[in-house]
Design an enzyme around this catalytic site. Structure first.
Site, PDB file in Angstrom:
ATOM      1  N   ALA A  38       0.825  -1.203   0.000  1.00 20.45           N
ATOM      2  CA  ALA A  38       0.000   0.000   0.000  1.00 20.45           C
ATOM      3  C   ALA A  38       0.862   1.256   0.000  1.00 20.45           C
ATOM      4  O   ALA A  38       0.563   2.230  -0.697  1.00 20.45           O
ATOM      5  CB  ALA A  38      -0.921   0.005   1.218  1.00 20.45           C
ATOM      6  N   SER A  86      -0.247  -5.266 -11.189  1.00 16.73           N
ATOM      7  CA  SER A  86      -0.505  -4.628  -9.904  1.00 16.73           C
ATOM      8  C   SER A  86      -1.995  -4.296  -9.817  1.00 16.73           C
ATOM      9  O   SER A  86      -2.756  -4.567 -10.749  1.00 16.73           O
ATOM     10  CB  SER A  86       0.326  -3.357  -9.782  1.00 16.73           C
ATOM     11  OG  SER A  86       1.700  -3.636  -9.854  1.00 16.73           O
ATOM     12  N   GLU A 111     -13.305  -9.630  -1.807  1.00 14.78           N
ATOM     13  CA  GLU A 111     -12.460 -10.579  -1.072  1.00 14.78           C
ATOM     14  C   GLU A 111     -11.423  -9.809  -0.280  1.00 14.78           C
ATOM     15  O   GLU A 111     -11.121  -8.640  -0.570  1.00 14.78           O
ATOM     16  CB  GLU A 111     -11.792 -11.568  -2.026  1.00 14.78           C
ATOM     17  CG  GLU A 111     -10.903 -10.923  -3.051  1.00 14.78           C
ATOM     18  CD  GLU A 111     -10.399 -11.913  -4.096  1.00 14.78           C
ATOM     19  OE1 GLU A 111      -9.618 -11.500  -4.965  1.00 14.78           O
ATOM     20  OE2 GLU A 111     -10.783 -13.099  -4.050  1.00 14.78           O
ATOM     21  N   LYS A 113      -7.823  -8.662   1.037  1.00 14.56           N
ATOM     22  CA  LYS A 113      -6.488  -8.508   0.454  1.00 14.56           C
ATOM     23  C   LYS A 113      -5.463  -8.907   1.513  1.00 14.56           C
ATOM     24  O   LYS A 113      -5.149  -8.146   2.427  1.00 14.56           O
ATOM     25  CB  LYS A 113      -6.249  -7.075  -0.013  1.00 14.56           C
ATOM     26  CG  LYS A 113      -4.957  -6.903  -0.795  1.00 14.56           C
ATOM     27  CD  LYS A 113      -4.845  -5.502  -1.362  1.00 14.56           C
ATOM     28  CE  LYS A 113      -3.607  -5.394  -2.257  1.00 14.56           C
ATOM     29  NZ  LYS A 113      -2.358  -5.625  -1.533  1.00 14.56           N
ATOM     30  N   CYS A 430      32.327  13.286  -0.376  1.00 12.59           N
ATOM     31  CA  CYS A 430      31.396  13.005   0.722  1.00 12.59           C
ATOM     32  C   CYS A 430      31.271  11.490   0.922  1.00 12.59           C
ATOM     33  O   CYS A 430      30.861  10.770  -0.002  1.00 12.59           O
ATOM     34  CB  CYS A 430      30.024  13.601   0.418  1.00 12.59           C
ATOM     35  SG  CYS A 430      28.792  13.236   1.692  1.00 12.59           S
TER      36      CYS A 430
END
Length: 705
Positions: A38, A86, A111, A113, A430
């Site tokens: 998510a 996806s 349904e 997930k 750096c």
């Protein structure tokens, strides 16, 4: 849009691209789940929205151009017969209703997930022949041996009438109680527990030793199919009933409804009871139940139009803001991040949260030492909403953005006028930027050097004793010797956070990184040197990516390599010539030209060349040459599919490119021919349907001459 707004959009796009690609590398290459699906999808959604407003800012390394990551090279690749997509997301009833209206259907399947790892099972005449992770949606990782240890997955389907070939899609997961017992056993053994069930499921399935997977109580639930020509069912719900008859594990909690109101009732019910389930969920999936309607609705470039994932509202908790530190990225961007008192939220333990820049810290009004409200929106990015002012006791203090880089001491300044973020411009010296560049160089998307992960990169570039640092620049990487490696002593870093691991007294652990206690070389040292020698002959496009030229990712690098054939020709071309290359454009072209103007950048290329790195495509003479424009495959678009005996996929594509052809990833009417190896899947089927010529490996070898 004015200049400042455009600059802000570009900076946010750059930040999102960096973050998403970082999470992809962690998941697909390091077997580490740093964020939930998510969270990943929410960042991707924001990036898509920004790129829709500014299409000219889309760069070759943008994750919007692909479905997911790449398969981990520790496992053999498996090409899915049908692409694994996806899902688009909805976070409100309004977004869900808008999606439902576009489907124009009156029958939905709802349904849960499951928060786990997607798996693709291929059965041939009822017998399980392979199991693969999603990978990049086209090619996944072969985890068949591990999947065979999962009791709930049948090796042979029950019943009769099984098709010649069918792909079963589902989710591998840990039950909540099983996960708790697993962690208890790990703690009892003196081992570190897993952070959450998703992490443990992913790591357990990707074990090189199936015995370890077998010891973990993994489970699976089916949520659909991939390739199955002429399936004898009309609805997804009927499919689940049939799969259950075959002995496949299906969820009893799916429900067919006939209105958006009924969908929302289903969502609300499980939102209330989500923590009462035997497994964790991160939302509800809503699908058009009719297969005929699914086919009519079709797909976008990365998701089906006939399904959507509804994400629950955020979970919020209170925790202490212990500190705000600064992280320096590969490009020098200075990003404040919150160090929090560890707390579980939305199913995982959170210790850090990004704060983006100093203006965000100020806008949120948080002080060091505050109790803060933390949320993961829809299980999304850990976000500090603000302080709990009533709990302040007067010891809190304001955060002050440092004026200097915490790792090299250089001033932090805006990179350009209107730039919101601060950057360390000391790119050459750096330690943080060098460490990040070297780690990126070794990643799967660049040179794919197995022994050069983040921890090894840190040891090479930032040892406890800098006077024996083997790498002061990536220019010296391919000249490393055993004598350079053996003296290195380094802090032991956590690969997930990049922070030093502490001993019982709170001090950083220091170890001899490349040698054993008896002084002999450790295997990691020998393996690194072997890997580096092998990497010298990697394809040209990988070295273009490895140079960390801003915005230049694998897509643009392949185009540049194919067009020019050598680094010399790329860097001696002007901006207009570079911009004309397919997939490059003016932004990337300018970035490439500016990169080459820096003395120490040119030194990297020269040092690599002196070390024997192959910085050209053999036989390629550049644009207009016989090898580039007049080779045997000149102007031809060629697709390779399936497993070849004498070529890796990469080697076959390089052979096509070096002979003037284009190594395409999909079949179309413009495809000259398809090279089909064993287990060729949907690309072969599509080629046959379009009447495109198909040849085998032997014929392909003849045409290479």
């Amino acid at each position: 849009m004015n200049t400042v707004d455009r600059a802000s959009a570009q900076e946010r796009i750059n930040a999102l691209v960096d973050q998403i690609n970082q999470h992809r590398r962690a998941y697909y290459e390091g077997n580490t789940v740093l964020v939930s699906d998510a969270e990943y999808d929410a960042m991707l959604h924001e990036l898509e929205a920004l790129e829709a407003l500014h299409p000219d800012l889309i760069t070759g390394d943008s994750p919007t151009q692909t479905v997911g990551g790449s398969a981990n090279q520790a496992f053999s690749p498996v090409e899915h017969l049908e692409r694994m997509m996806s899902l688009d997301n909805a976070f409100s009833a309004e977004e869900l209703s808008a999606w439902a209206a576009r489907t124009e259907t009156g029958r939905f399947l709802c349904e849960l997930k499951i928060d786990g790892l997607a798996i693709n099972l291929r059965y041939e005449r009822g017998q399980l022949v392979s199991a693969a992770t999603r990978g990049d949606g086209v090619v996944g990782e072969d985890v068949t041996a591990n999947v065979l240890t999962i009791a709930s997955i049948p090796r042979k389907l029950e019943g009769q009438g099984h098709p010649p070939v069918v792909e079963i899609r589902g989710e591998i997961f840990f039950g909540v109680e099983d996960f708790a017992r697993l962690n208890e056993s790990l703690v009892a053994e003196g081992k570190a527990p897993f952070a959450n069930p998703r992490n443990s499921a992913s790591g357990s399935l990707r074990q090189k030793d199936p015995k370890i997977t077998a010891s973990r109580p993994l489970r699976m639930l089916v949520h659909g199919v991939g390739a199955w020509p002429d399936a004898p069912v009309q609805y997804q719900s009927e499919l689940y009933e049939l799969l259950a008859q075959w002995g496949l594990p299906t969820s009893p909690r799916f429900k067919v409804v006939h209105s958006v109101d009924e969908v929302l009732d289903y969502i609300k019910n499980f939102q209330l009871h989500r923590h009462d389930l035997e497994h964790e969920i991160d939302g509800v999936v809503v699908k058009v139940d009719s297969f005929a309607e699914q086919r009519e609705l079709g797909f976008t470039s990365r998701a089906p139009r006939w399904a959507i994932a509804y994400k629950y509202p955020p979970e919020q908790v209170n925790t202490k803001l212990l500190d705000i530190r600064i992280g320096i990225g590969r490009t020098g961007r200075a990003t404040p991040y919150a160090v929090l008192s560890p707390i579980k939220v939305a199913g995982s333990v959170v210790e850090f949260a990004t704060l983006h820049n100093q203006d965000v810290v100020k806008a949120k009004g948080v002080l060091l030492g505050d109790t803060v409200v933390l949320r993961k929106a829809g299980d999304v990015i850990p976000e500090i909403l603000g302080p709990v002012v009533d709990l302040r006791d007067g010891t809190e203090r304001a955060f002050v953005m440092p004026a200097n880089c915490p790792e090299c001491g250089s001033p932090l300044v805006p990179a350009s006028e209107g730039d919101i973020d601060l950057r360390c411009l000391n790119a050459q010296a750096c330690p943080a930027q060098l460490r990040e560049r070297v780690a990126y160089l070794g990643s799967r998307g660049a040179l794919d050097i197995e022994a050069l992960g983040y921890v090894a990169a840190a040891a090479l570039t930032q040892p406890v004793f800098p006077e024996i640092a083997p790498l002061r620049s990536e220019a010296d990487l391919f000249a490393l010797t055993l004598d350079d490696l053996l003296p290195v002593r380094a802090e032991v870093l956590d690969p997930d956070t990049g922070l030093a691991k502490l001993d019982e007294e709170g001090r950083a652990k220091i170890v001899d990184f490349f040698k054993k206690k008896d002084g002999t070389p450790a295997e990691v040292a020998l393996k690194l040197l072997r890997n580096l020698e092998e990497a010298k002959a990697k394809p040209l496009w990988r070295f273009i990516v490895a140079l960390s030229i801003r915005h230049v990712g694998p897509v643009a690098a392949r185009s540049l390599a194919t067009h020019f054939g050598s680094l010399d020709r790329i860097f001696t071309s002007n901006v207009d010539e570079l911009a004309q290359v397919d997939g490059v454009g003016p932004i990337l072209a300018t970035s490439i030209a500016e990169w080459w103007q820096v003395d120490w950048h040119r030194n990297i290329v020269e040092k690599w060349r002196e070390a024997g790195v192959q910085l050209e495509i053999p036989g390629h003479e550049g644009p207009g040459s016989r090898s580039g424009a007049e080779g045997p495959f000149a102007g031809l678009s060629i697709v390779v599919t399936g497993t070849l005996k004498e070529f890796t996929r990469e080697a076959a594509e390089e052979a096509i490119i070096s002979r003037g052809g284009k190594a395409a990833s999909s079949v179309s009417k413009n495809t000259a021919f398809v090279v089909a190896g064993e287990s060729a899947g949907s690309k072969l089927t599509k080629a046959e349907a379009l009447g495109v010529q198909v040849i085998d490996e032997d014929e392909f070898k003849k045409r290479l001459i």
